[in-house]
Design a protein around this motif. Structure first.
Motif, PDB file in Angstrom:
ATOM      1  N   SER A 129      35.856  47.212  39.645  1.00 44.39           N
ATOM      2  CA  SER A 129      35.882  46.178  40.679  1.00 44.39           C
ATOM      3  C   SER A 129      34.890  45.048  40.357  1.00 44.39           C
ATOM      4  O   SER A 129      33.724  45.306  40.071  1.00 44.39           O
ATOM      5  CB  SER A 129      35.538  46.824  42.021  1.00 44.39           C
ATOM      6  OG  SER A 129      35.513  45.820  42.992  1.00 44.39           O
ATOM      7  N   GLY A 130      35.396  43.819  40.365  1.00 45.58           N
ATOM      8  CA  GLY A 130      34.542  42.660  40.075  1.00 45.58           C
ATOM      9  C   GLY A 130      34.678  42.171  38.640  1.00 45.58           C
ATOM     10  O   GLY A 130      34.248  41.069  38.318  1.00 45.58           O
ATOM     11  N   VAL A 131      35.301  42.984  37.770  1.00 44.97           N
ATOM     12  CA  VAL A 131      35.458  42.564  36.374  1.00 44.97           C
ATOM     13  C   VAL A 131      36.611  41.560  36.275  1.00 44.97           C
ATOM     14  O   VAL A 131      37.677  41.760  36.848  1.00 44.97           O
ATOM     15  CB  VAL A 131      35.755  43.783  35.459  1.00 44.97           C
ATOM     16  CG1 VAL A 131      36.162  43.328  34.065  1.00 44.97           C
ATOM     17  CG2 VAL A 131      34.547  44.701  35.397  1.00 44.97           C
ATOM     18  N   SER A 132      36.368  40.473  35.531  1.00 45.77           N
ATOM     19  CA  SER A 132      37.398  39.455  35.345  1.00 45.77           C
ATOM     20  C   SER A 132      37.688  39.311  33.850  1.00 45.77           C
ATOM     21  O   SER A 132      36.772  39.392  33.033  1.00 45.77           O
ATOM     22  CB  SER A 132      36.879  38.140  35.926  1.00 45.77           C
ATOM     23  OG  SER A 132      37.732  37.087  35.595  1.00 45.77           O
ATOM     24  N   VAL A 133      38.957  39.111  33.515  1.00 44.08           N
ATOM     25  CA  VAL A 133      39.309  39.005  32.097  1.00 44.08           C
ATOM     26  C   VAL A 133      40.465  38.013  31.939  1.00 44.08           C
ATOM     27  O   VAL A 133      41.328  37.922  32.814  1.00 44.08           O
ATOM     28  CB  VAL A 133      39.661  40.412  31.539  1.00 44.08           C
ATOM     29  CG1 VAL A 133      40.833  41.047  32.260  1.00 44.08           C
ATOM     30  CG2 VAL A 133      39.929  40.383  30.054  1.00 44.08           C
ATOM     31  N   ASP A 134      40.451  37.237  30.842  1.00 44.96           N
ATOM     32  CA  ASP A 134      41.561  36.311  30.583  1.00 44.96           C
ATOM     33  C   ASP A 134      42.780  37.104  30.136  1.00 44.96           C
ATOM     34  O   ASP A 134      42.657  38.006  29.303  1.00 44.96           O
ATOM     35  CB  ASP A 134      41.182  35.307  29.484  1.00 44.96           C
ATOM     36  CG  ASP A 134      40.221  34.270  30.019  1.00 44.96           C
ATOM     37  OD1 ASP A 134      40.228  34.044  31.247  1.00 44.96           O
ATOM     38  OD2 ASP A 134      39.451  33.703  29.229  1.00 44.96           O
ATOM     39  N   LEU A 141      41.464  39.644  37.978  1.00 44.58           N
ATOM     40  CA  LEU A 141      40.255  40.207  38.575  1.00 44.58           C
ATOM     41  C   LEU A 141      40.554  41.606  39.110  1.00 44.58           C
ATOM     42  O   LEU A 141      41.515  41.772  39.866  1.00 44.58           O
ATOM     43  CB  LEU A 141      39.790  39.294  39.720  1.00 44.58           C
ATOM     44  CG  LEU A 141      38.599  39.778  40.540  1.00 44.58           C
ATOM     45  CD1 LEU A 141      37.303  39.677  39.728  1.00 44.58           C
ATOM     46  CD2 LEU A 141      38.461  38.960  41.829  1.00 44.58           C
ATOM     47  N   PHE A 142      39.758  42.591  38.702  1.00 44.40           N
ATOM     48  CA  PHE A 142      39.904  43.935  39.269  1.00 44.40           C
ATOM     49  C   PHE A 142      39.215  43.952  40.632  1.00 44.40           C
ATOM     50  O   PHE A 142      38.133  43.383  40.788  1.00 44.40           O
ATOM     51  CB  PHE A 142      39.253  44.976  38.352  1.00 44.40           C
ATOM     52  CG  PHE A 142      40.011  45.209  37.084  1.00 44.40           C
ATOM     53  CD1 PHE A 142      40.982  46.192  37.010  1.00 44.40           C
ATOM     54  CD2 PHE A 142      39.771  44.432  35.954  1.00 44.40           C
ATOM     55  CE1 PHE A 142      41.707  46.404  35.839  1.00 44.40           C
ATOM     56  CE2 PHE A 142      40.483  44.631  34.777  1.00 44.40           C
ATOM     57  CZ  PHE A 142      41.446  45.620  34.721  1.00 44.40           C
ATOM     58  N   HIS A 197      38.588  46.514  44.453  1.00 44.04           N
ATOM     59  CA  HIS A 197      38.518  47.915  44.906  1.00 44.04           C
ATOM     60  C   HIS A 197      39.901  48.482  45.162  1.00 44.04           C
ATOM     61  O   HIS A 197      40.126  49.667  45.042  1.00 44.04           O
ATOM     62  CB  HIS A 197      37.697  48.021  46.198  1.00 44.04           C
ATOM     63  CG  HIS A 197      36.233  47.979  45.932  1.00 44.04           C
ATOM     64  ND1 HIS A 197      35.583  48.976  45.260  1.00 44.04           N
ATOM     65  CD2 HIS A 197      35.296  47.046  46.234  1.00 44.04           C
ATOM     66  CE1 HIS A 197      34.309  48.676  45.149  1.00 44.04           C
ATOM     67  NE2 HIS A 197      34.117  47.507  45.732  1.00 44.04           N
ATOM     68  N   ARG A 198      40.815  47.593  45.543  1.00 44.21           N
ATOM     69  CA  ARG A 198      42.128  48.088  45.980  1.00 44.21           C
ATOM     70  C   ARG A 198      43.243  47.847  44.967  1.00 44.21           C
ATOM     71  O   ARG A 198      44.349  48.306  45.136  1.00 44.21           O
ATOM     72  CB  ARG A 198      42.499  47.433  47.314  1.00 44.21           C
ATOM     73  CG  ARG A 198      41.551  47.838  48.437  1.00 44.21           C
ATOM     74  CD  ARG A 198      41.745  46.984  49.669  1.00 44.21           C
ATOM     75  NE  ARG A 198      43.125  46.835  50.047  1.00 44.21           N
ATOM     76  CZ  ARG A 198      43.819  47.724  50.762  1.00 44.21           C
ATOM     77  NH1 ARG A 198      43.241  48.822  51.169  1.00 44.21           N
ATOM     78  NH2 ARG A 198      45.085  47.493  51.061  1.00 44.21           N
ATOM     79  N   GLY A 199      42.949  47.034  43.925  1.00 45.61           N
ATOM     80  CA  GLY A 199      43.997  46.746  42.949  1.00 45.61           C
ATOM     81  C   GLY A 199      43.617  45.584  42.062  1.00 45.61           C
ATOM     82  O   GLY A 199      42.533  45.555  41.483  1.00 45.61           O
ATOM     83  N   LEU A 200      44.507  44.581  42.008  1.00 41.80           N
ATOM     84  CA  LEU A 200      44.298  43.449  41.102  1.00 41.80           C
ATOM     85  C   LEU A 200      44.434  42.129  41.856  1.00 41.80           C
ATOM     86  O   LEU A 200      45.282  41.999  42.733  1.00 41.80           O
ATOM     87  CB  LEU A 200      45.345  43.478  39.986  1.00 41.80           C
ATOM     88  CG  LEU A 200      45.356  44.724  39.084  1.00 41.80           C
ATOM     89  CD1 LEU A 200      46.547  44.670  38.134  1.00 41.80           C
ATOM     90  CD2 LEU A 200      44.062  44.850  38.305  1.00 41.80           C
ATOM     91  N   SER A 201      43.585  41.180  41.457  1.00 45.46           N
ATOM     92  CA  SER A 201      43.675  39.841  42.036  1.00 45.46           C
ATOM     93  C   SER A 201      43.381  38.829  40.929  1.00 45.46           C
ATOM     94  O   SER A 201      43.553  39.140  39.755  1.00 45.46           O
ATOM     95  CB  SER A 201      42.721  39.716  43.221  1.00 45.46           C
ATOM     96  OG  SER A 201      42.951  38.495  43.893  1.00 45.46           O
ATOM     97  N   GLY A 202      42.889  37.644  41.305  1.00 41.27           N
ATOM     98  CA  GLY A 202      42.644  36.595  40.313  1.00 41.27           C
ATOM     99  C   GLY A 202      43.891  35.742  40.148  1.00 41.27           C
ATOM    100  O   GLY A 202      44.992  36.146  40.522  1.00 41.27           O
ATOM    101  N   PRO A 203      43.730  34.536  39.581  1.00 43.43           N
ATOM    102  CA  PRO A 203      44.845  33.588  39.507  1.00 43.43           C
ATOM    103  C   PRO A 203      46.101  34.156  38.852  1.00 43.43           C
ATOM    104  O   PRO A 203      47.214  33.913  39.343  1.00 43.43           O
ATOM    105  CB  PRO A 203      44.285  32.426  38.681  1.00 43.43           C
ATOM    106  CG  PRO A 203      42.818  32.582  38.669  1.00 43.43           C
ATOM    107  CD  PRO A 203      42.473  33.976  39.032  1.00 43.43           C
ATOM    108  N   ALA A 204      45.960  34.917  37.754  1.00 41.71           N
ATOM    109  CA  ALA A 204      47.163  35.411  37.058  1.00 41.71           C
ATOM    110  C   ALA A 204      47.966  36.335  37.961  1.00 41.71           C
ATOM    111  O   ALA A 204      49.202  36.285  38.002  1.00 41.71           O
ATOM    112  CB  ALA A 204      46.769  36.138  35.780  1.00 41.71           C
ATOM    113  N   ILE A 205      47.270  37.196  38.702  1.00 45.45           N
ATOM    114  CA  ILE A 205      47.957  38.146  39.597  1.00 45.45           C
ATOM    115  C   ILE A 205      48.577  37.405  40.777  1.00 45.45           C
ATOM    116  O   ILE A 205      49.718  37.670  41.161  1.00 45.45           O
ATOM    117  CB  ILE A 205      46.965  39.236  40.070  1.00 45.45           C
ATOM    118  CG1 ILE A 205      46.610  40.163  38.904  1.00 45.45           C
ATOM    119  CG2 ILE A 205      47.500  40.010  41.263  1.00 45.45           C
ATOM    120  CD1 ILE A 205      47.758  41.034  38.404  1.00 45.45           C
ATOM    121  N   LEU A 206      47.830  36.452  41.350  1.00 45.22           N
ATOM    122  CA  LEU A 206      48.393  35.704  42.487  1.00 45.22           C
ATOM    123  C   LEU A 206      49.685  35.007  42.047  1.00 45.22           C
ATOM    124  O   LEU A 206      50.701  35.041  42.751  1.00 45.22           O
ATOM    125  CB  LEU A 206      47.383  34.682  43.012  1.00 45.22           C
ATOM    126  CG  LEU A 206      46.065  35.244  43.564  1.00 45.22           C
ATOM    127  CD1 LEU A 206      45.207  34.126  44.149  1.00 45.22           C
ATOM    128  CD2 LEU A 206      46.294  36.306  44.625  1.00 45.22           C
TER     129      LEU A 206
END
Ligand SMILES: Cc1cc2nc3c(=O)[nH]c(=O)nc-3n(C[C@H](O)[C@H](O)[C@H](O)COP(=O)(O)OP(=O)(O)OC[C@H]3O[C@@H](n4cnc5c(N)ncnc54)[C@H](O)[C@@H]3O)c2cc1C
Length: 390
Positions: A207-212, A227-228, A230-239
């Motif tokens: 949780s909190g780790v971001s990767v290109d 972005l990882f 607590h519940r799954g995946l987020s960050g621009p690519a996932i959105l």
């Protein structure tokens, strides 16, 4: 008549439409149940409003009819909105990929729109929920808890249900159905994806780790950060990919974009055989992620890894196949995919073919933008197209 036009929703599209119609001499009342106008603008872009995108074009939108948005987007472009922003002396900057943000707060955009509405003579009634709209002769009757208002035209600019605590409702869809217009199935979009409990436990440490990454599914591919959580995946690519994702489907995550992980691993094994898989991974990935990925490869050195295992490690990095359990839903979705079927509307005026005088603009329509200022550009452009036709 109480007004020539009643607009339901003092959001991005509604205010833009009101100002355009008012400038053409129409009397306009804008109704919103929120106590403040433009609440979503206020929280957008982390409080700095990503108000448009320099590269905005029809390809940045999802719709059953990919041609529908073209007319409005062409007639009111990102440069037109930027001119307005500059006219008001609002300082802005390009963050990345053409995304334009305020240097200051989003409130500057709201104040600009409110001033435009005031200058155009619009009357804004906040704290006023619209309960119903009925056709009456050539016009409409709009009902609020305290009044009934008569008007020649109604503009439905009340958005979609994403983020209900910001005042979002599905009221626009209810009206569309009431007037016999078809709806395209709605889903939360630009939304974090969630894991099953089984997947969540091992990944929680990240949780909190971001990767290109480059994230791909059958319909789309996005080259942005992941972005990882607590519940799954987020960050621009996932959105971004969430807008193209349907329940039950898998996505593929490449954490080594533009690189041939297997070739590099083979080279590293030949040139630095004593290197551990974890150290090799850590050259390209955040340390926590490298440790996590290395866990499944129980080898002290690359030299000990058979070719099959090198391939598995390369696949783990460049083609991580995951099947998310679901999305965070409307509670966290930036927009709603689907909505009023564009076949029901004129692309020039946004008027319903079946119901003269009834218009739908902004998010309530089945036009959903990519992340990066495209949704606001659609709100501005559809608002202006409608306002100029009223
Ligand atoms: C957290 C977040 C961040 C975002 N960031 C960005 C960004 O940076 N860039 C970007 O392009 N897009 C962004 N978006 C998306 C963008 O906010 C929307 O696409 C845009 O606001 C849609 O405009 P709209 O006018 O159609 O609807 P809205 O802005 O949602 O306005 C609808 C209005 O209708 C009112 N309403 C609803 N029902 C009723 C009713 N029955 N009676 C009276 N009033 C009613 C609501 O109170 C609301 O004010 C973000 C969204 C969220 C949630």
């Amino acid at each position: 008549m109480d007004a020539d036009v009643i607009i339901i929703g003092a959001g991005a599209a509604g205010m833009m439409c009101g100002a355009a119609a008012g400038r053409r001499g129409k009397s306009v009342i804008i109704l919103d149940h929120a106590e403040r106008a433009g609440e979503k603008i206020r929280i957008s872009g982390g409080g700095r409003c990503n108000f448009t995108n320099l590269h905005c074009g029809p390809d940045n939108f999802i719709s059953e009819n990919p041609h529908f948005a073209k007319s409005a987007l062409k007639r009111y472009t990102q440069y037109d909105f930027l001119d307005l922003v500059e006219k008001y002396g609002i300082k802005w900057h390009e963050k990345t990929k053409g995304q334009l943000f305020c240097d200051g707060r989003s409130q500057e955009i709201i104040d600009m729109l409110l001033t435009e509405c005031t200058k155009a003579g619009n009357e804004l009634r906040l704290g006023t929920e619209v309960l119903g709209v009925e056709k009456l002769g050539d016009g409409f009757v709009v009902t609020t808890p305290t009044q009934t208002l008569a008007t020649s035209a109604v503009v439905v600019a009340c958005g979609g249900p994403s983020i209900p605590k910001m005042g979002a409702t599905g009221f626009g869809y209810k009206l569309a159905e009431q007037f016999g217009l078809n709806l395209i199935k709605t889903e939360p979009a630009l939304v974090p994806l969630t894991f099953t409990d089984q997947m969540k436990t091992p990944i929680a440490a990240l949780s909190g780790v971001s990767v290109d990454t480059v994230i791909t599914n059958e319909r789309a591919s996005f080259d942005e950060a992941l972005l990882f959580t607590h519940r799954g995946l987020s960050g621009p690519a996932i959105l971004q990919i969430s807008s193209y994702w349907n329940a039950g489907e898998a996505i593929t995550v490449n954490m080594a974009p533009g690189r041939d992980a297997l070739a590099e691993l083979r080279k590293a094994k030949a040139e630095t055989p004593k290197l551990s898989p974890e150290k090799w991974l850590a050259q390209y990935l955040p340390a926590r992620l490298a440790s996590h990925l290395a866990l499944t490869f129980n080898y002290a050195r690359l030299a000990d890894m058979p070719d099959r295992e090198l391939m598995n490690l390369a696949l783990q990095v460049s083609a991580w196949h995951i099947r998310p359990a679901g999305t965070e839903g409307y509670r966290k979705a930036e927009v709603t995919r689907g909505g009023v079927d564009t076949d029901e509307l004129s692309s020039k005026t946004l008027e319903a073919w079946k119901v003269p005088g009834l218009y739908f603009i902004g998010e309530v329509v089945d036009v959903t933008g990519h992340l990066g200022g495209h949704n606001f550009q659609w709100a501005w452009a559809s608002g202006v197209a409608c306002g100029q036709a009223l």
